[in-house]
Design an enzyme around this catalytic site. Sequence first.
Site, short mmCIF file in Angstrom:
data_model
loop_
_atom_site.label_atom_id
_atom_site.label_comp_id
_atom_site.label_asym_id
_atom_site.label_seq_id
_atom_site.Cartn_x
_atom_site.Cartn_y
_atom_site.Cartn_z
N HIS A 65 21.63 76.36 31.96
CA HIS A 65 20.34 75.70 32.23
C HIS A 65 19.22 76.21 31.34
O HIS A 65 18.11 75.65 31.35
CB HIS A 65 19.97 75.85 33.72
CG HIS A 65 19.42 77.18 34.11
ND1 HIS A 65 20.15 78.13 34.80
CD2 HIS A 65 18.21 77.74 33.92
CE1 HIS A 65 19.41 79.20 35.01
NE2 HIS A 65 18.23 78.99 34.49
N ASP A 111 27.34 77.48 35.32
CA ASP A 111 26.05 77.71 34.64
C ASP A 111 26.20 78.84 33.62
O ASP A 111 25.73 79.95 33.82
CB ASP A 111 24.99 78.04 35.68
CG ASP A 111 23.58 78.09 35.10
OD1 ASP A 111 23.40 77.62 33.96
OD2 ASP A 111 22.68 78.59 35.79
N SER A 203 16.48 84.17 33.84
CA SER A 203 17.70 83.38 33.71
C SER A 203 18.49 83.75 32.47
O SER A 203 17.91 84.01 31.41
CB SER A 203 17.36 81.89 33.64
OG SER A 203 16.82 81.41 34.84
#
Length: 252
Positions: A65, A111, A203
């Site tokens: 992402h 992910d 992230s």
Amino acid sequence: MHALHKLLLFQVLTSLGQNADGSKIIKGTIAPDDKYEFLVSLQKNEKHLCGGFLISEDFVVTAAHCSPEFSEPDRVVVGTHNLLKVGDENVRYIEKRYKHESYNQVSGGNDIMLLKLKKKVAGNKKQIIAIPSSNMHIQENKICHVAGWGETETGGGVVDRLMEVDVSVINLNTCSKSWGGIPPDVICAGGYGSDKGFCQGDSGGPLVCDGIAVGVVSYNYNRICDYPDKPNVYTEISKYLVWIKSIINEKA
């Protein structure tokens, strides 16, 4: 253009419902300068977007992402914990992105993404972090670490100095019940019964246990970081070893 990017990002995150990609370190401390030499900052227009980590001289692991179509990172910064101190020697441009083919959105899992760098990082061994074997099992309550340049409070701003925090691994059944279901092949750690964990901006960074990168920062709850009663979720690297090795061996 910046306002448009913010609007698009809001729309993407809203479409994920209560799941939101994780970013920044909560209740952490400044990391020692030489502790996370394998950690990189993914950047677009010289602005920090996400974390990542070197598993070879020219491959970075991060979250899928972290490369949305409207704002794909174009470079990584290596070899510094302070993003105000970046020279030409710290910059590597991205040659190609390998987003997992089954990734759709964070709540669906997979992910994970590999980045091939145009120029190798010719540094010391501390700039490469080991990844787990296929049979590695992370015990419940294991104390691990996560680091990043993300927000230090909900709705706060990113930081220039790398922050770190210790987090405890959470039982997957407990994690799944708390969330009402989680993707397959994940690790849960921090953010549950604790005020420690990651937030927006962290992230793609690694969950590090005993010097091994075992997870990739994926998502937290509703962009609230300090702190709800839902665990932080990481992609479990050991479940993607065949995929990782096939790409690296093909491009070696």
